[in-house]
Design an enzyme around this catalytic site. Structure first.
Site, mmCIF file in Angstrom:
data_model
loop_
_atom_site.group_PDB
_atom_site.id
_atom_site.type_symbol
_atom_site.label_atom_id
_atom_site.label_comp_id
_atom_site.label_asym_id
_atom_site.label_seq_id
_atom_site.Cartn_x
_atom_site.Cartn_y
_atom_site.Cartn_z
ATOM 1 N N LYS A 166 0.861 -1.186 0.000
ATOM 2 C CA LYS A 166 0.000 0.000 0.000
ATOM 3 C C LYS A 166 0.889 1.225 0.000
ATOM 4 C CE LYS A 166 -4.488 0.740 0.447
ATOM 5 N NZ LYS A 166 -5.450 -0.273 0.018
HETATM 6 N N1 GLU Z 1 -7.051 -0.023 -3.353
HETATM 7 C C1 GLU Z 1 -7.816 -1.199 -3.610
HETATM 8 C C2 GLU Z 1 -7.859 -2.095 -2.371
HETATM 9 O O1 GLU Z 1 -7.684 -1.636 -1.259
HETATM 10 C C3 GLU Z 1 -7.369 -1.916 -4.876
HETATM 11 C C4 GLU Z 1 -5.968 -2.425 -4.861
HETATM 12 C C5 GLU Z 1 -5.495 -2.946 -6.217
HETATM 13 O O2 GLU Z 1 -6.281 -3.033 -7.146
HETATM 14 O O3 GLU Z 1 -4.301 -3.266 -6.285
HETATM 15 O O4 GLU Z 1 -8.144 -3.253 -2.449
#
Ligand code: GLU
Length: 420
Positions: A106
């Protein structure tokens, strides 16, 4: 509302509890208890008035034993290291739970994107991408949209990354990010995927519990990408959206709110306040409004003790990451409210991100029906496995999701060990 500082503690508490419950191999527990890499960059960006402003960006790479690091990039004024660490761990669990060959990561930048022009946002994104350098890559770490970012942000990231590669390999690296616009190598169906995934899980839950969705009511906190698409999906099944809350206030309409007009209004006005001349009510009124299904689709830590005590719903489907605190969860459980956890309910986003990455690798693009049916297949089977695991282990769906993910990671480590 609980303080964000404790979000990491909440996630770690669940991690420890489930690791104890299934006697997770101590070696795997040691590895998973911390992210592999914590990258922090400070970078200057030129503002429209010519001044330079310094930004702090994060990329936390939690685990990559099952595939490249994967997870969103968040632009929000309250982004901090501990929050991103917690969210990165949830990504490892999410990807392992739904069986994607991807790890967890993240990232984010601490600032409020609403206060910057489009040009400034572009320069911030490009400078951040450049600062990350080789710490991201289509076979190493693949960012995606999250709160405060969108397809345009991803296209800027992709373009910056491509332009720093040698001429001959530029077109092979589109998969460095997912959630791109379709014109630039994105997949059909990614924009709506997280909200659609929430609806697919809710449909399965309704089948299992006998709730007729066509007669049901639901409420949503946060009417951004996830909330609005979940609302459209549920409304198309006949359910009525009777309450919405966001950073501008709460609106309530027992007869049902028109989800399409609300989406258009929010796109123009940046919030729900003022829509349809409904009075703007308080956050408390939102949580105490009775519905069948409540979908938190905003920030973490929104449902703490006070909110949990007020809630009158049968199901909480977590579109957001980490919206329910452990204390809130305890109260809801005692009241008999089911909680469909974030790592399952909002996994549609990363599932379709994976499809985008696969299409980029193959340079071969799918029709939308294929994206939709594959998403349904993957998320429904994850949902049914979670339900089975929760029966076998006599636990709630969040614990069952963690159990499934840990078992999968443990099996991989049992075969691979650590190098050297
Ligand atoms: N931000 C989204 C999540 O928390 C998508 C992450 C992604 O597609 O890599 O799952």
């Amino acid at each position: 509302m609980a303080d964000k500082v404790v979000f990491l503690e909440y996630v770690m508490k669940k991690f420890e509890e489930v690791a104890d419950k299934i006697n997770l191999d101590p070696k795997v527990r040691t590895i998973l208890s911390q992210p592999k890499n914590e990258i922090i960059v400070n970078f200057p960006v030129q503002m429209d008035n010519g001044e330079y402003k310094l930004f702090k960006g994060y990329r936390i790479q939690h685990n990559n034993v099952q595939g490249p690091y994967k997870g969103g990039i968040r632009y929000h004024e309250e982004v901090k290291l501990d929050e991103v660490k917690a969210l990165a761990m949830l990504m490892t669990i999410k990807c392992a739970l739904v069986g994607l060959p991807l790890g967890g990561a993240k990232g984010g930048i601490k600032f409020n994107p609403r206060e910057f022009s489009q040009d400034e946002l572009m320069r911030i994104t490009r400078r951040f991408t450049h600062s990350l350098g080789d710490s991201i890559g289509p076979n190493y770490d693949i960012p995606a949209p999250d709160m405060g970012t969108n397809a345009q942000t991803m296209v800027w990231m992709m373009d910056t990354y491509m332009n720093t590669r040698d001429q001959g390999s530029r077109h092979n690296v589109r998969g460095v990010v997912t959630g791109k616009s379709v014109e630039c190598g994105g997949t059909l169906g990614r924009n709506s995927a997280t909200g659609t995934g929430v609806v697919m899980c809710v449909e399965e839950w309704a089948k299992g519990t006998g709730l007729n969705l066509a007669d049901s009511t639901f409420s949503i906190q946060g009417f951004g990408n996830v909330g609005s698409w979940a609302a459209i999906g549920l409304a198309s099944l006949g359910a009525h959206l009777t309450a919405v809350n966001d950073h501008t206030g709460t609106i309530i309409c027992p007869e049902g709110i028109n989800v399409y007009s609300l989406k258009e209004y929010v796109a123009k006005n940046g919030g729900i306040a003022g829509f349809g001349d409904y009075p703007v009510l308080s956050r408390e009124e939102f949580f105490s409004h009775e519905v069948d299904i409540l979908i938190p689709a905003a920030l973490e830590n929104q449902i703490d003790t006070e909110e949990a005590e007020a809630i009158k719903a049968k199901l909480i489907a977590e579109g957001a990451n980490g919206p329910t605190t452990p204390a809130g969860e305890e109260i809801l459980k005692n009241k008999g409210v089911s909680i469909m956890p974030d790592v399952l309910a909002n996994s549609g986003g990363v599932i379709v991100s994976y499809f985008e990455w696969v299409q980029n690798k193959a340079s071969n693009y799918w029709v939308e029906e294929k994206v939709h049916s594959e998403l349904k297949r993957v998320i429904t089977s994850a949902y049914l496995e979670v339900v089975n695991t929760s029966k076998n282990h006599n636990c709630d769906m969040r614990s069952a999701s963690f159990i499934k993910a840990f078992e999968s990671l443990q099996n991989t480590y049992a075969l691979r060990g650590i190098f050297p």
